[in-house]
Motif scaffolding. Structure first.
Motif, PDB file in Angstrom:
ATOM      1  N   THR A 163      10.719  10.713 -22.049  1.00  0.00           N
ATOM      2  CA  THR A 163      10.413  11.099 -20.666  1.00  0.00           C
ATOM      3  C   THR A 163       9.562  10.029 -19.994  1.00  0.00           C
ATOM      4  OG1 THR A 163      10.470  13.431 -21.321  1.00  0.00           O
ATOM      5  CG2 THR A 163       9.416  12.916 -19.212  1.00  0.00           C
ATOM      6  N   ARG A 164       8.581   9.518 -20.731  1.00  0.00           N
ATOM      7  CA  ARG A 164       7.712   8.467 -20.192  1.00  0.00           C
ATOM      8  C   ARG A 164       8.514   7.198 -19.893  1.00  0.00           C
ATOM      9  NH1 ARG A 164       2.699   8.114 -17.770  1.00  0.00           N
ATOM     10  NH2 ARG A 164       2.341   5.899 -17.528  1.00  0.00           N
ATOM     11  N   SER A 165       9.425   6.857 -20.799  1.00  0.00           N
ATOM     12  CA  SER A 165      10.247   5.667 -20.608  1.00  0.00           C
ATOM     13  C   SER A 165      11.153   5.814 -19.386  1.00  0.00           C
ATOM     14  CB  SER A 165      11.089   5.414 -21.854  1.00  0.00           C
ATOM     15  OG  SER A 165      11.944   4.322 -21.659  1.00  0.00           O
ATOM     16  N   ILE A 166      11.747   6.991 -19.234  1.00  0.00           N
ATOM     17  CA  ILE A 166      12.608   7.243 -18.071  1.00  0.00           C
ATOM     18  C   ILE A 166      11.800   7.159 -16.773  1.00  0.00           C
ATOM     19  CG2 ILE A 166      13.970   9.018 -16.897  1.00  0.00           C
ATOM     20  CD1 ILE A 166      14.894   9.933 -19.680  1.00  0.00           C
ATOM     21  N   TYR A 167      10.600   7.742 -16.812  1.00  0.00           N
ATOM     22  CA  TYR A 167       9.732   7.718 -15.620  1.00  0.00           C
ATOM     23  C   TYR A 167       9.380   6.273 -15.242  1.00  0.00           C
ATOM     24  CZ  TYR A 167       5.449   7.955 -12.868  1.00  0.00           C
ATOM     25  OH  TYR A 167       4.491   7.770 -11.901  1.00  0.00           O
ATOM     26  N   ASP A 168       9.006   5.478 -16.240  1.00  0.00           N
ATOM     27  CA  ASP A 168       8.636   4.076 -15.959  1.00  0.00           C
ATOM     28  C   ASP A 168       9.817   3.310 -15.362  1.00  0.00           C
ATOM     29  OD1 ASP A 168       6.100   4.549 -16.904  1.00  0.00           O
ATOM     30  OD2 ASP A 168       6.492   3.780 -18.923  1.00  0.00           O
ATOM     31  N   GLN A 169      11.012   3.529 -15.938  1.00  0.00           N
ATOM     32  CA  GLN A 169      12.196   2.858 -15.418  1.00  0.00           C
ATOM     33  C   GLN A 169      12.507   3.330 -13.988  1.00  0.00           C
ATOM     34  OE1 GLN A 169      15.583   3.032 -18.031  1.00  0.00           O
ATOM     35  NE2 GLN A 169      14.343   2.613 -19.846  1.00  0.00           N
ATOM     36  N   PHE A 170      12.369   4.623 -13.768  1.00  0.00           N
ATOM     37  CA  PHE A 170      12.644   5.191 -12.441  1.00  0.00           C
ATOM     38  C   PHE A 170      11.701   4.590 -11.390  1.00  0.00           C
ATOM     39  CE2 PHE A 170      11.353   8.434  -9.321  1.00  0.00           C
ATOM     40  CZ  PHE A 170      12.541   8.555  -8.613  1.00  0.00           C
ATOM     41  N   ILE A 171      10.413   4.545 -11.710  1.00  0.00           N
ATOM     42  CA  ILE A 171       9.422   4.005 -10.770  1.00  0.00           C
ATOM     43  C   ILE A 171       9.680   2.525 -10.512  1.00  0.00           C
ATOM     44  CG2 ILE A 171       6.978   3.434 -10.477  1.00  0.00           C
ATOM     45  CD1 ILE A 171       7.642   6.342  -9.895  1.00  0.00           C
ATOM     46  N   SER A 172       9.987   1.778 -11.594  1.00  0.00           N
ATOM     47  CA  SER A 172      10.243   0.337 -11.449  1.00  0.00           C
ATOM     48  C   SER A 172      11.453   0.095 -10.559  1.00  0.00           C
ATOM     49  CB  SER A 172      10.452  -0.284 -12.827  1.00  0.00           C
ATOM     50  OG  SER A 172      10.791  -1.646 -12.709  1.00  0.00           O
ATOM     51  N   GLN A 173      12.532   0.829 -10.817  1.00  0.00           N
ATOM     52  CA  GLN A 173      13.741   0.648 -10.017  1.00  0.00           C
ATOM     53  C   GLN A 173      13.537   1.113  -8.574  1.00  0.00           C
ATOM     54  OE1 GLN A 173      17.036   2.497 -12.007  1.00  0.00           O
ATOM     55  NE2 GLN A 173      16.937   1.126 -13.785  1.00  0.00           N
ATOM     56  N   LEU A 174      12.745   2.171  -8.387  1.00  0.00           N
ATOM     57  CA  LEU A 174      12.454   2.659  -7.037  1.00  0.00           C
ATOM     58  C   LEU A 174      11.689   1.609  -6.238  1.00  0.00           C
ATOM     59  CD1 LEU A 174      12.496   5.006  -4.989  1.00  0.00           C
ATOM     60  CD2 LEU A 174      10.323   5.773  -5.981  1.00  0.00           C
ATOM     61  N   GLN A 175      10.666   1.022  -6.853  1.00  0.00           N
ATOM     62  CA  GLN A 175       9.881  -0.009  -6.180  1.00  0.00           C
ATOM     63  C   GLN A 175      10.753  -1.219  -5.847  1.00  0.00           C
ATOM     64  OE1 GLN A 175       6.718  -0.486  -9.101  1.00  0.00           O
ATOM     65  NE2 GLN A 175       5.260   0.512  -7.728  1.00  0.00           N
ATOM     66  N   THR A 176      11.563  -1.627  -6.816  1.00  0.00           N
ATOM     67  CA  THR A 176      12.441  -2.784  -6.591  1.00  0.00           C
ATOM     68  C   THR A 176      13.425  -2.514  -5.470  1.00  0.00           C
ATOM     69  OG1 THR A 176      12.275  -3.404  -8.927  1.00  0.00           O
ATOM     70  CG2 THR A 176      14.109  -4.329  -7.677  1.00  0.00           C
ATOM     71  N   SER A 177      14.000  -1.310  -5.486  1.00  0.00           N
ATOM     72  CA  SER A 177      14.979  -0.951  -4.459  1.00  0.00           C
ATOM     73  C   SER A 177      14.345  -0.931  -3.072  1.00  0.00           C
ATOM     74  CB  SER A 177      15.581   0.419  -4.783  1.00  0.00           C
ATOM     75  OG  SER A 177      16.468   0.824  -3.771  1.00  0.00           O
ATOM     76  N   ILE A 178      13.152  -0.359  -2.959  1.00  0.00           N
ATOM     77  CA  ILE A 178      12.472  -0.286  -1.659  1.00  0.00           C
ATOM     78  C   ILE A 178      12.116  -1.688  -1.170  1.00  0.00           C
ATOM     79  CG2 ILE A 178      10.362   0.465  -0.503  1.00  0.00           C
ATOM     80  CD1 ILE A 178      10.474   3.000  -2.214  1.00  0.00           C
ATOM     81  N   LYS A 179      11.609  -2.532  -2.069  1.00  0.00           N
ATOM     82  CA  LYS A 179      11.252  -3.906  -1.682  1.00  0.00           C
ATOM     83  C   LYS A 179      12.480  -4.681  -1.220  1.00  0.00           C
ATOM     84  CE  LYS A 179       7.085  -4.521  -4.495  1.00  0.00           C
ATOM     85  NZ  LYS A 179       6.451  -5.270  -5.606  1.00  0.00           N
ATOM     86  N   THR A 230       0.835  -1.204   0.000  1.00  0.00           N
ATOM     87  CA  THR A 230       0.000   0.000   0.000  1.00  0.00           C
ATOM     88  C   THR A 230       0.867   1.249   0.000  1.00  0.00           C
ATOM     89  OG1 THR A 230      -1.703  -1.191   1.246  1.00  0.00           O
ATOM     90  CG2 THR A 230      -1.844   1.207   1.228  1.00  0.00           C
ATOM     91  N   PHE A 231       1.948   1.199   0.795  1.00  0.00           N
ATOM     92  CA  PHE A 231       2.881   2.327   0.833  1.00  0.00           C
ATOM     93  C   PHE A 231       3.480   2.587  -0.550  1.00  0.00           C
ATOM     94  CE2 PHE A 231       7.467   3.258   1.000  1.00  0.00           C
ATOM     95  CZ  PHE A 231       7.416   4.573   1.406  1.00  0.00           C
ATOM     96  N   LEU A 232       3.871   1.517  -1.240  1.00  0.00           N
ATOM     97  CA  LEU A 232       4.461   1.676  -2.575  1.00  0.00           C
ATOM     98  C   LEU A 232       3.448   2.245  -3.563  1.00  0.00           C
ATOM     99  CD1 LEU A 232       6.600  -1.588  -2.861  1.00  0.00           C
ATOM    100  CD2 LEU A 232       7.418   0.757  -2.611  1.00  0.00           C
ATOM    101  N   GLU A 233       2.197   1.787  -3.448  1.00  0.00           N
ATOM    102  CA  GLU A 233       1.148   2.308  -4.339  1.00  0.00           C
ATOM    103  C   GLU A 233       0.952   3.808  -4.103  1.00  0.00           C
ATOM    104  OE1 GLU A 233      -2.344   0.024  -3.682  1.00  0.00           O
ATOM    105  OE2 GLU A 233      -1.511  -1.820  -4.527  1.00  0.00           O
ATOM    106  N   LYS A 234       0.925   4.209  -2.835  1.00  0.00           N
ATOM    107  CA  LYS A 234       0.734   5.636  -2.522  1.00  0.00           C
ATOM    108  C   LYS A 234       1.946   6.454  -2.941  1.00  0.00           C
ATOM    109  CE  LYS A 234      -2.566   5.069   1.252  1.00  0.00           C
ATOM    110  NZ  LYS A 234      -2.882   5.349   2.663  1.00  0.00           N
ATOM    111  N   LEU A 235       3.129   5.834  -2.823  1.00  0.00           N
ATOM    112  CA  LEU A 235       4.348   6.523  -3.244  1.00  0.00           C
ATOM    113  C   LEU A 235       4.331   6.769  -4.744  1.00  0.00           C
ATOM    114  CD1 LEU A 235       7.173   7.565  -2.422  1.00  0.00           C
ATOM    115  CD2 LEU A 235       8.051   5.278  -2.952  1.00  0.00           C
ATOM    116  N   VAL A 236       3.924   5.749  -5.495  1.00  0.00           N
ATOM    117  CA  VAL A 236       3.837   5.895  -6.961  1.00  0.00           C
ATOM    118  C   VAL A 236       2.780   6.918  -7.319  1.00  0.00           C
ATOM    119  CG1 VAL A 236       3.237   4.700  -9.088  1.00  0.00           C
ATOM    120  CG2 VAL A 236       4.713   3.578  -7.422  1.00  0.00           C
ATOM    121  N   ALA A 237       1.645   6.886  -6.596  1.00  0.00           N
ATOM    122  CA  ALA A 237       0.580   7.852  -6.870  1.00  0.00           C
ATOM    123  C   ALA A 237       1.045   9.276  -6.564  1.00  0.00           C
ATOM    124  CB  ALA A 237      -0.661   7.510  -6.043  1.00  0.00           C
TER     125      ALA A 237
END
Length: 199
Positions: A67-83, A38-45
């Protein structure tokens, strides 16, 4: 004849609506995982693509797809890193086992009829209520040890007294044999003197 049960009690006894079993409450490990998700979902939102694009407006105007591609990669890596970080914390703290242990303790506590101990607000009474049973148990143990030592000392004392009596008997026997030997020796000397007199 017993009255028929109705309402929530009857549904609980039947296992819920339509006879289906009531699902068990999720364990703490599962709740923790849900909280993290839930925290990750709110963080992405909170870090939406629109906000990201506004931060890099010039680049977005030139390369919107990039820009969209960079954003998607950034969010994916952020979620992976936090997990990964949270999983590392769970592993280092052994949280999975601790959560399961806590669930087990709570489940076992449900069957206890006696209320759980709560502090009274008076430290002296709380300490007394906690320490008195322990001290009584310790006193009982010390009394048992003392009784064993007293019994052991009694046996040792009896053994010492018996040893002394035996030593006294041996001394008397030695003294008696000494006197007997002295008497025999005296008789021998007298006998020798008697044999020598006619000469």
């Amino acid at each position: 004849m017993a009255a028929a049960r109705s309402g929530p009690e009857e549904e609980a006894a039947a296992g819920g609506d339509g006879g289906s079993p009531v699902p068990a409450a999720p364990g703490r490990a599962q709740v923790f995982t849900t909280v993290v998700d839930t925290f990750l979902e709110k963080l992405v939102a909170a870090g939406s693509y629109q906000r990201f694009a506004n931060c890099y407006r010039c680049f977005y105007k030139l390369q919107p797809e990039m820009t969209r591609s960079i954003y998607d990669q950034f969010i994916s890596q952020l979620q992976t890193s936090i997990k990964e970080e949270i999983q590392e914390v769970k592993d280092e703290g052994n949280l999975e086992v601790l959560f399961n242990s806590l669930d087990k303790i709570v489940e076992e506590a449900k069957d206890q009829e006696e209320p759980a101990w709560r502090p009274s607000g008076i430290p002296e009474e709380d300490i007394r209520s906690a320490m008195v049973p322990y001290l009584l148990k310790h006193r009982s143990y010390l009394r048992k040890v003392l009784k064993e030592k007293e019994e052991e000392n009694r046996k040792v004392a009896e053994s010492v007294l018996a040893g002394r009596d035996r030593i006294a008997e041996l001394q008397q026997l030695i003294e008696a044999r000494k006197h007997a030997w002295q008497a025999i020796s005296k008789e021998q000397r007298e006998l020798i003197v008697t044999f020598r007199e006619p000469q």
